[in-house]
Scaffold this active site. Structure first.
Site, short mmCIF file in Angstrom:
data_model
loop_
_atom_site.label_atom_id
_atom_site.label_comp_id
_atom_site.label_asym_id
_atom_site.label_seq_id
_atom_site.Cartn_x
_atom_site.Cartn_y
_atom_site.Cartn_z
N GLU A 65 33.83 42.46 -82.93
CA GLU A 65 33.80 41.01 -82.05
C GLU A 65 32.82 40.38 -82.58
O GLU A 65 31.86 40.70 -82.53
CB GLU A 65 33.82 40.97 -80.88
CG GLU A 65 35.05 41.56 -80.34
CD GLU A 65 35.09 41.75 -78.53
OE1 GLU A 65 36.03 42.36 -77.89
OE2 GLU A 65 34.26 40.83 -78.18
N ASP A 107 28.88 34.31 -69.67
CA ASP A 107 27.99 35.37 -70.51
C ASP A 107 26.59 35.18 -69.47
O ASP A 107 26.04 34.44 -69.13
CB ASP A 107 27.45 34.97 -71.82
CG ASP A 107 28.49 35.23 -72.80
OD1 ASP A 107 28.96 36.41 -72.82
OD2 ASP A 107 29.10 34.52 -73.53
#
Lengths: 405, 269
Positions: free
Chosen positions: B49, B60
């Site tokens: 990824e 995040d």
């Protein structure tokens, strides 16, 4: 798209939280069930007479509603027309923010969530949230950018005094948008026992609708008050717009009144042309930010650009999706005034009316100059300005900028 | 069959779990992102990824937030990330490459144009963290048009109805978030995770990969008992950052991933 009369039949937002092409839900999957729960609980509460009675009771006896609609005679003499101020600065805690914080904490109680989080910029929403958390005995964590903690230290102390924890946010630009990111991250992590009280008409559905509805008490009162005083509707509504909750609260009950013109005043900061502003409706473009599709300030790569305003409460690169929709369909007009113009308005309103208004609120007052220059204010024009908050919290900035000491 | 599905199917027939890794494009810089990506392929990582940095990464944790900020300060953009993909693809023709980002950068690029350009550069799939099935119709169509897999997230809070909705739009694999929370290395594997995976299996035959909080071989072995693969992100991002000035950067990244990979071969329940 231009519409002159607003479509009365159409309920906004639709079931997906859309206001035309704006709004919706753009958040991590983890939060979707909590948003569904919140929307469902709100639908139940809306129909529950006990919830409404409870809300009305606290608004009256705790917040101090209804707030006056004050005829500002000396400002009217100065600028023309008949200028009225909706005195949200007289609400408990000193701004309109508590209307929404109260509504949401009552919902949180219904949902059985023992912990509350919130983001804050100027600190007014943080104070309002800390206030209702103290009143109802819920645990309260407030995210606030380090830069804002500096410029709004008095509000930080108020929150702490009421038992809230103020968590400094150092990521990104250390202002409201970063505080919102961190509050979202907290919510993603603790979603099962935590309710996030968003302070403006922004974020994923149902927040823009929820906050609008809780703030609409401003416009409902103002509409009845002006009809009572003047026997007719106003010609103009003027309010400052950061996320846009005080403006939406004032505008929304007048939506179907086609003759009432609505003006939202954004912060031009150091000037739109300098790029250091927070005027997404005046100088931004549509995108997706912090949970909804709306206008925002972004660069050529779709990165959210840093914003600037002397007023921490307007220092935000996004804006509520329903305001974006009003811009698109022409129902409201959006303009911007600079830091310097807002500061001059603080001084002018203080000298002419004996009111020290918040730096955010001063942006709405500053637009009177433009209205005067454009000959919009006839002798019989009626203007309602949302006097959304008082300026005590801004005294440090005001003293420095206006060389008062 | 897509490059990604081929790899995941092969692993299944070998009774092996997949190791997927995440790195942020442009951290520490564009060229080294390419070198690291190729080194990861050589270390046996099954798919990669590549994160397109975004200014406001609200899903995040601190590691990837900081990496995104560094990458943006280094001038990384969507266009440059596609250049990274193109360069890695040229060297590693069969290595599945998944782009991971938020909705606004690709919306601003132009969804249809972005789908076409990323496919042309050699990307196989996308994960758009803040895009849920309700808002994904246009993106799904653009992805189908360009033969790109679309990976959506299932969370521990997802209801059966939502798991169904996500399964319907997913291709390649289903990304199951290990816990309520943001990305970031943690010490443990949540006990509820096996249940979540079992709930997903009731609605989908797609492989299920687990991400958020995984950093150690012991996590990989535990999760390998019930899931098809793991995603390791923040721990690797931290390792890259700590060794950014070291001549041994590629070696230590490789060693770390080789250790994780060997745990995928010994994790059968």
């Amino acid at each position: 798209m231009k519409v002159t009369t607003y479509d009365i039949q159409r309920q906004m937002p639709d079931s997906n939280g859309r206001f035309g092409p704006f709004g919706g839900r753009f958040v991590p999957e983890t939060l979707i069930p909590a948003l569904d729960q919140l929307a469902a609980e709100y639908e139940l509460a809306k129909e529950d007479p006990r919830f409404q009675a409870e809300m009305d009771g606290y608004l009256k006896n705790y917040v101090g509603r209804e707030t006056p609609l004050y005829h500002a005679e000396r400002l009217s003499q100065q600028f023309g027309g008949r200028i009225y101020l909706k005195r949200e600065d007289l609400c408990h805690t000193g701004a309109h923010k508590i209307n929404n914080a109260l509504g949401q904490i009552l919902l949180a109680r219904r949902m059985g969530k023992p912990r509350i989080i919130a983001e804050t910029g100027a600190g007014q929403h943080g104070v309002a949230t800390a206030t209702v958390c103290a009143r109802f005995g819920l645990k309260c964590d407030i995210y606030m950018g380090f830069e804002d903690i500096e410029r709004q230290s008095l509000n930080v102390a108020r929150m702490r005094l009421m038992g809230a924890k103020v968590i400094p946010v150092t990521s990104g630009t250390g202002t409201l948008k970063d505080a919102t990111n961190d509050a979202m991250r907290d919510w993603v992590t603790n979603v099962r026992d935590t309710h996030y009280i968003i302070g403006s008409v922004v974020g994923p559905h149902p927040y823009p609708m929820l906050v609008r509805d809780f703030q609409s008490v401003i416009g409902r009162e103002a509409r009845a008050q002006i009809l009572d005083r003047e026997g007719r509707l106003p010609d103009y509504l003027v309010a400052c717009v950061g996320g846009g909750s005080n403006a939406m609260g004032l505008f929304y009950p007048f939506l179907q009144d086609g003759s009432v013109k609505m003006i939202g005043v954004e912060a031009a900061g150091e000037g739109i042309e300098t790029g250091r502003h927070c005027a997404p409706l005046s100088a931004g473009s549509p995108g997706v930010f912090q949970g909804s599709a709306s206008y925002l300030i972004q660069d050529n790569d779709g990165q959210v650009a840093p914003s600037h305003s002397i007023s921490a409460g307007l220092d935000y690169p996004g804006v509520g999706p329903e305001h974006s929709w009003f811009k698109e369909n022409g129902r409201a007009k959006y303009v911007a005034v600079s830091d310097a113009e807002a500061l001059a308005a603080v001084r002018n309103v203080a000298e002419t009316e004996g009111l020290i208004v918040a730096l955010e609120t001063a942006h709405a007052f500053a637009y009177l100059h433009t209205m005067q220059e454009e000959h919009l204010l006839k002798d019989d024009s009626i203007v309602i300005i949302n006097c959304s908050g008082r300026g005590d919290k801004d005294m440090n900035t005001i003293v420095r900028e206006l060389h008062l000491v | 069959m897509s490059r990604l599905s081929t790899v995941l199917n092969d692993l299944k027939s070998k009774k092996e779990r997949g190791l997927l890794c995440y790195i942020t494009a442009g951290d520490p810089d564009q060229n080294r992102t390419i070198e690291i990506a190729c080194a990861l392929a050589e270390a046996g990582v099954d798919a990669l990824e590549i994160g397109i940095p975004f200014s406001d990464p609200l899903a995040d944790g601190p590691s990837i937030q900081a990496a995104s900020q560094r990458a943006l300060e280094n001038g990384m953009t969507v266009h440059k990330t596609l250049e990274v993909v193109r360069a890695v693809r040229a060297q590693k023709p069969s290595f599945p490459l998944i782009l991971m980002t938020y909705y606004n950068p690709i919306l601003h690029y132009g969804l249809e144009k972005y789908a076409a350009d990323s496919a042309e550069a050699g990307a196989d799939a996308h994960i758009v963290t803040d895009l849920t099935p309700e808002e994904a119709e246009r993106w799904k169509l653009a992805s189908i048009e360009n033969k790109l897999d679309t990976i959506f997230l299932v969370a521990p809070t997802s209801t059966p109805e939502r798991i169904k909705a996500v399964s319907k739009l997913c291709s390649g694999f289903i990304y199951c978030v290990s816990r309520t929370g943001v990305t970031g290395a943690r010490d443990d594997v949540p006990v509820e995770l096996a249940d979540t995976v079992a709930r997903i299996r009731q609605h989908s035959d797609l492989p299920i990969c687990i991400g958020f909080g995984i950093s150690q071989p012991v996590h990989v072995r535990k999760i390998g008992a019930f899931a098809d693969g793991v995603v390791v992100g923040s721990a690797l991002v931290n390792l890259i950052h700590e060794n950014r000035n070291s001549p041994d950067l590629l070696t230590c990244v490789k060693e770390y991933c080789e250790t994780l990979k060997s745990a995928t071969r010994s994790s059968q329940a």
